[in-house]
Design an enzyme around this catalytic site. Structure first.
Site, mmCIF file in Angstrom:
data_model
loop_
_atom_site.group_PDB
_atom_site.id
_atom_site.type_symbol
_atom_site.label_atom_id
_atom_site.label_comp_id
_atom_site.label_asym_id
_atom_site.label_seq_id
_atom_site.Cartn_x
_atom_site.Cartn_y
_atom_site.Cartn_z
ATOM 1 N N GLY A 10 0.809 -1.213 0.000
ATOM 2 C CA GLY A 10 0.000 0.000 0.000
ATOM 3 C C GLY A 10 0.841 1.261 0.000
ATOM 4 O O GLY A 10 0.499 2.253 0.658
ATOM 5 N N ALA A 11 1.937 1.258 -0.769
ATOM 6 C CA ALA A 11 2.911 2.355 -0.682
ATOM 7 C C ALA A 11 2.657 3.484 -1.670
ATOM 8 O O ALA A 11 3.457 4.410 -1.742
ATOM 9 C CB ALA A 11 4.320 1.809 -0.889
ATOM 10 N N ASN A 12 1.567 3.448 -2.418
ATOM 11 C CA ASN A 12 1.342 4.509 -3.398
ATOM 12 C C ASN A 12 0.693 5.743 -2.794
ATOM 13 O O ASN A 12 0.630 6.799 -3.439
ATOM 14 C CB ASN A 12 0.472 4.003 -4.555
ATOM 15 C CG ASN A 12 -0.914 3.588 -4.106
ATOM 16 O OD1 ASN A 12 -1.044 2.532 -3.481
ATOM 17 N ND2 ASN A 12 -1.930 4.373 -4.403
ATOM 18 N N GLY A 14 -0.803 7.762 1.241
ATOM 19 C CA GLY A 14 -1.009 7.738 2.680
ATOM 20 C C GLY A 14 0.202 7.317 3.476
ATOM 21 O O GLY A 14 1.338 7.693 3.194
ATOM 22 N N GLY A 16 1.767 4.427 3.794
ATOM 23 C CA GLY A 16 2.776 3.645 3.092
ATOM 24 C C GLY A 16 3.688 4.511 2.248
ATOM 25 O O GLY A 16 4.915 4.301 2.213
ATOM 26 N N SER A 138 -3.535 -0.737 14.871
ATOM 27 C CA SER A 138 -4.260 0.501 15.186
ATOM 28 C C SER A 138 -4.634 0.492 16.654
ATOM 29 O O SER A 138 -4.915 -0.574 17.224
ATOM 30 C CB SER A 138 -5.528 0.592 14.327
ATOM 31 O OG SER A 138 -6.413 1.577 14.831
ATOM 32 N N TYR A 176 -13.430 -3.890 11.222
ATOM 33 C CA TYR A 176 -12.126 -3.241 11.065
ATOM 34 C C TYR A 176 -11.316 -3.323 12.358
ATOM 35 O O TYR A 176 -10.149 -3.720 12.340
ATOM 36 C CB TYR A 176 -12.319 -1.774 10.660
ATOM 37 C CG TYR A 176 -11.027 -1.003 10.660
ATOM 38 C CD1 TYR A 176 -10.117 -1.134 9.618
ATOM 39 C CD2 TYR A 176 -10.700 -0.151 11.715
ATOM 40 C CE1 TYR A 176 -8.913 -0.439 9.618
ATOM 41 C CE2 TYR A 176 -9.502 0.543 11.726
ATOM 42 C CZ TYR A 176 -8.618 0.397 10.669
ATOM 43 O OH TYR A 176 -7.420 1.081 10.693
#
Length: 302
Positions: A10-12, A14, A16, A138, A176
């Protein structure tokens, strides 16, 4: 010259993306693999990072165990420096109904936990020593903390993978928070199975704090998305409320900071090491989660 590779899921965007930015800035030895669903967005992220020679974009859809397998096979043949770190960061929150992954698993559980579980099962043999694994959880996993989210309700991993339909958005939010508890259970169990540092691999968990403006609220109703984007950022003056850039620096430190050599099986809220929830240390829950996850991954791979 880069000598070590780190994978960030998820590095694209936020957290990440900011972790990748901070890691690249901290040490020129690191090469970063941006593991993303959309290669085009990954390429855009690399352009914004400004160091294309130290970045590689590889497609990874955590909602597909076949995609996880393809990612690991592609990584093996990519000719990159040895893999020394994996950051299990990508996550989502589905509140508008029940969605399933490609493999028929509830989406929040499938992406936030099972996809990362499958990824680490395949990467353990490729992880060079010394190695670090960081699992993003979280503070919402802990019912003792007031977060404005429903408390997690871990009954069994099988029920999380195949739950009943939800009747309102609060149940989606509970899925979540329960998936974030799963992140802790998984991290601690992986650490135990790696000998609590005896194999020269550390496994730690991370709470980035509340990050208004991140993409986590994309499945909220329009009013909720607006408040998350425009009103909640004003809360950054409060403790535990951070920008994605601040939390990204803290997350990157768990990958590169030499002061954390040998620190394993720990939970960090930002830069502070602390205890996680009582349930997160429940070995029975951890074993149920691990064994069920193994069955789910094995069932699909056959």
């Amino acid at each position: 010259m880069t000598t070590r590779t780190a994978i960030i899921t998820g590095a694209n965007a936020g957290l990440g993306f900011e972790c990748a930015r901070a890691l690249l800035a901290a040490d020129p030895a690191w090469h970063v693999v941006l593991a993303v669903r959309d290669a085009g967005r990954g390429a855009d992220a690399v352009a914004r990072l400004g160091l294309p020679q130290r970045c590689t974009v590889l497609e990874l859809d955590l909602a597909s165990l076949a995609s996880v397998s393809r990612f690991v096979d592609t990584l093996r043949g990519a000719g990159l420096p040895p893999l020394h770190a994996v950051v299990c960061n990508a996550g989502l929150q589905v509140v508008s109904g029940t969605e399933q992954t490609e493999d028929g698993v509830e989406m929040t559980f499938g992406v936030n936990h099972l996809g990362h579980f499958a990824l680490m099962q395949r990467l353990r043999e490729q992880l060079a020593r010394p190695g670090r694994v960081v699992v993003v959880s979280s503070g919402t996993h802990d019912p003792a903390k007031f977060t404005g989210m429903p408390s997690p309700n871990y009954t069994s991993a099988a029920e999380m993978a195949q739950p009943s339909e939800i009747s309102d958005s609060s149940e989606g939010r509970r899925r979540y928070t329960t998936s974030k508890l799963c992140n802790l259970l998984f991290a601690y169990e992986l650490d135990r199975r790696l000998g609590h540092g005896e194999q020269d691999v550390t496994v730690n968990a991370f709470d980035p704090g509340l990050m208004p403006g991140s993409g986590l609220a994309r499945d909220y109703a329009p009013a909720g998305r607006w408040a998350w984007r425009y009103l909640f950022p004003a809360l950054r003056v409060l403790p535990g409320v951070n920008s994605t850039r601040t939390s990204g620096r803290h997350l990157a430190a768990l990958v590169h900071d030499p002061r954390l050599d040998g620190v394993t099986g720990a939970y960090f809220a930002g830069r502070k090491q602390m205890s996680s929830s009582k349930d997160s240390y429940d070995r029975a829950k951890a074993l149920d989660l691990w064994e069920t996850s193994e069955r789910l991954v094995t069932r699909v791979s056959k």
